[in-house]
Design a protein around this motif. Structure first.
Motif: not given
Length: 788
Positions: A63-70
């Motif tokens: 479930g890891l997606r770039w849109e949630e990485v900050d």
């Protein structure tokens, strides 16, 4: 084996098939299950001096997606991304939804795999391994081995772990999912830890391959695995259950999800603290956490394959040939090559590489997020788009049928207005497919409401195409507007293939990396649009030249345009369309023969098909001779034929083609288009002749273009796994264009006032006669140009 023998083998199979797929090797035999836990197996192979390229570490986060990485939520991963190669990853496996077990098994096999679930409609967490002599064994692992060996993809589950053992290395798994990926065909891993708290640097340094599963996101949605002794529902749980809707997971608050991401980041920090200096680290969203499949995040850090160094840039692989996009099946190949070992042929992925990316982590991640957003929107709207396309086409046919035969019989002024509107609407219907590609020239995915922005852009582009068709002096000719729309369609897709196929990617009538049927070249639906547009363009150009008495120039122009089209379709790296090359040649031959005034005979078509088979074999063999890592579909298929492994690929493609007949919307569209073309437009009017036949008298080359389009659509149906979608989309372009020409004839010949005399037939067609006394492929007796 002589070159001639090899070519004959490729020809024999190549003439009957649509597209090459990934090769599959004989399945590995699974051994009996054994338990699993922590500590090193006493009889495991000891790891000499370690892998030649250094140890490889995979951290999988479903479930890891770039849109949630900050930087606030995942500071460890954000900092790591700044000094690593990053990209989006297509996680498509043997099912449309890649659940955690499916993703881990795909890493294990290096090929699309799947799992039999206790309940097909619900994703499940991996079963905990059982202890065995200090190592671990996954319960019932042989079931995964067996079911995937018999699947259409022939995935060899356990291949990654086996490859490490054969090279004298050992495996370490942290978490149940990691054990699935690192286990050999017997389900055994050499060392097992239940969590990162117990992980030590010495463990990672002594293991060739370390796999870590961080399941905090999946734990939010999925219940613990059920009793492994329970019997899965094998009728529902199959590799071909893509069409069954699966329920979405229960609601999870945004706060809970961010906390789970933070937990995963903290565990990643522990791994980084213990990471050996010479290790290659891969972080990947190996599956969904529970919902629908999307593009997940991928990252590679450290020496990497061939010690190339992955300290920045975008990820890229030959599987996708796109910067910032890789596939899950590539991960296995990349891990093996990072250890400095050679992969087996059963691993179908390609090695990740690094290319330049924009300055700044924020901008790079933002671009990846934008691409992922476009894929999500297109995936969500695609079904509705085709439903709307079908509905619009059917409405056009119904309205046109009424306008042609009934409307305004006593009011000629009103009838003229209705015919004018009908012509514009027909051109608009034919312009929709190419407009769906042109829309990608506008960054609609950056809109706050991309779901609205995309269809608005498509409609706007269609309006511009129609405006170009009716704005110039060509609007006063029978085939002028049709030729403009067909020419724009052909030119857009031709240029797109020559410049990387960016317009087809994330287009409603192109392809998406979520479905992952194709990542570059000419898609099947785009082929139908491109080929039909080209053949109708050829008809329009030939009509223009023949009107001016230049039949030879018309034939030469038709052949030149057609050959250029074939070249771009069949060139590996451009169109790279195996089935398209099969389908375009007979349709082009029919069109050119009819324009030249020659009859289309069985012997002539047999000669064309034989030449096509030789051409297909030559292209495939030429691609096969290139470096294995750079082979396209052509070369891969040639290899499968030469190794006698093409059978499963043929069966999978044939099954997919026949399965498309169950798509009632596209089947209905194709049937109604043919009915309208040959029943409505051919129905006698007050001229005692159908509008279509009357149009042929004004523009005989239209018959050639339309006939060639129908031949290509029929062959394309048989030669592509998209099946019925090929004729459906081809007719979506060809029939409205033909209608626009027929309406011009009706506008020209309808009496302008009550009591006006019926118009006489058109003058004798211009241009020199053909060798049999025909003009533009129409025999002097008015019969069909197609011989018996």
């Amino acid at each position: 084996m002589a070159l001639g023998g090899l070519l004959l083998r490729v020809v024999a199979v190549g003439a009957a098939l649509a597209a090459g797929g990934a090769a599959s090797a004989p399945p590995a035999q699974g051994g009996p299950p054994a338990p699993a836990a922590h500590a090193r197996t006493s009889d495991a192979v000891t790891a000499g001096n370690g892998p030649p390229g250094g140890p490889a570490v995979l951290v999988g986060v479903p479930g890891l997606r770039w849109e949630e990485v900050d930087p606030g939520t995942m500071p460890e991963l954000w900092a790591l991304a700044g000094g690593s190669a990053i990209g989006n990853m297509s996680i498509r496996t043997a099912t449309s939804r890649t659940c955690p077990v499916d993703g881990w098994l795909t890493v294990s096999a290096g090929q699309r795999a799947f799992s039999l679930r206790q309940q097909y409609s619900i994703c499940e967490l991996p079963v905990r391994p059982k202890r065995s002599d200090g190592g671990a064994v996954v319960p019932d692992f042989e079931d995964h081995v067996e079911v995937n060996a018999g699947s259409p993809y022939g995935a060899r589950v356990g291949l990654l772990g086996r490859s490490v053992h054969e090279m004298g290395g050992t495996t370490l798994a942290v978490g149940p999912g990691a054990a699935l990926a690192a286990a050999d065909e017997d389900g055994r891993v050499d060392d097992y830890l239940s969590g990162t708290e117990s992980l030590r640097r010495e463990d990672m340094e002594s293991s060739w391959l370390t796999v870590v599963a961080l399941d905090s996101l999946a734990d939010l949605y999925l219940n613990p695995p059920e009793d492994p002794e329970a019997t899965p529902d094998e009728e529902e749980s199959t590799a071909n259950s893509d069409e069954e809707p699966e329920p979405e997971p229960g609601p999870v608050q945004e706060r809970q999800r961010r906390e789970a991401l933070a937990d995963a980041d903290a565990e990643l920090g522990r791994v980084l603290d213990r990471l050996p200096e010479d290790a290659t680290l891969m972080v990947a969203g190996v599956s969904v956490e529970a919902g629908a499949s999307r593009l997940n995040a991928a990252l590679l850090h450290g020496p990497g394959p061939e010690a190339a160094g992955y300290g920045g840039g975008y990820l890229r692989s030959e599987s996708t040939r796109r910067d910032g996009l890789v596939t899950l099946t590539d991960a296995t190949m990349t891990l093996v090559r990072s250890m400095g070992t050679e992969p087996t042929r059963a691993m179908v992925g390609r090695t990740w590489s690094a290319v330049e990316r924009p300055e700044g982590t924020g901008r790079s991640v933002g671009d990846l997020t934008a691409f992922s957003t476009a894929a999500d929107v297109v995936q969500a709207l695609m079904a509705g788009f085709f439903s709307l396309l079908v509905a619009i086409q059917l409405l056009i046919y119904a309205a046109a049928a009424y306008a042609v035969h009934r409307y305004g019989e006593r009011n000629r002024t009103k009838r003229a207005q209705v015919l004018a509107v009908t012509r514009v609407v027909a051109l608009g219907g034919a312009a929709v497919p190419v407009s769906s590609y042109l829309a990608n020239l506008v960054p609609w995915w950056s809109s706050s409401v991309p779901q609205v922005a995309l269809p608005v852009c498509v409609l706007a582009c269609a309006a511009l195409v129609v405006l170009a068709a009716v704005a110039g002096p060509w609007r006063r000719t029978v085939l002028g507007p049709m030729t403009v729309v067909a020419g724009i369609t052909t030119a857009v897709l031709f240029v797109d293939m020559c410049t990387g196929s960016d317009l087809q990617m994330n287009s409603p009538t192109g392809y998406t990396p979520i479905v992952a049927g194709r990542f570059y070249g000419l898609g099947n639906i785009a082929f139908a649009t491109f080929a039909t547009g080209m053949l109708m363009l050829v008809a329009g150009v030939a009509h223009f030249l023949i009107e001016r008495g230049r039949r030879r120039a018309a034939v030469a122009a038709a052949a030149a345009i057609g050959l250029a089209t074939m070249a771009v379709i069949g060139t590996p790296g451009l169109g790279t369309d195996f089935g398209g090359l099969i389908a375009i040649l007979p349709g082009l031959a029919v069109t050119v023969l009819m324009i030249a005034g020659h009859r289309v005979t069985v012997w002539r078509m047999a000669l064309v098909c034989a030449a096509g088979a030789v051409l297909l074999a030559a292209v495939s063999y030429w691609d096969y001779l290139g470096p294995p890592a750079e082979r396209s579909h052509f070369g891969l298929f040639a290899e499968q034929v030469l190794r006698g492994e093409a059978g499963p690929v043929v069966a999978r493609k044939l099954g997919a083609m026949l399965g498309t007949l169950g798509n009632w919307q596209l089947t209905l569209l194709a049937a109604c288009a043919l009915l309208f073309l040959f029943a409505v437009l051919n129905k006698p009017t007050n001229w005692r002749m159908g509008a279509l036949q009357r149009t042929y008298e004004y523009a005989p080359t239209l018959r050639a273009g339309l006939t060639g389009s129908l031949v290509t659509a029929l062959v394309g149906f048989a030669a592509n796994d998209s099946g019925i979608a090929i004729p459906a989309l081809a007719l979506t372009v060809a029939v409205p264009l033909t209608l626009s020409a027929a309406v011009w004839v009706m506008q020209r010949e309808d009496p302008q006032a009550d009591g006006a005399p019926e118009p006489e037939g058109p003058a004798e067609p211009e241009g020199p006669a053909g060798p049999d006394g025909s003009r533009d492929g129409v025999p002097s007796g008015g019969g069909e140009a197609v011989g018996r």
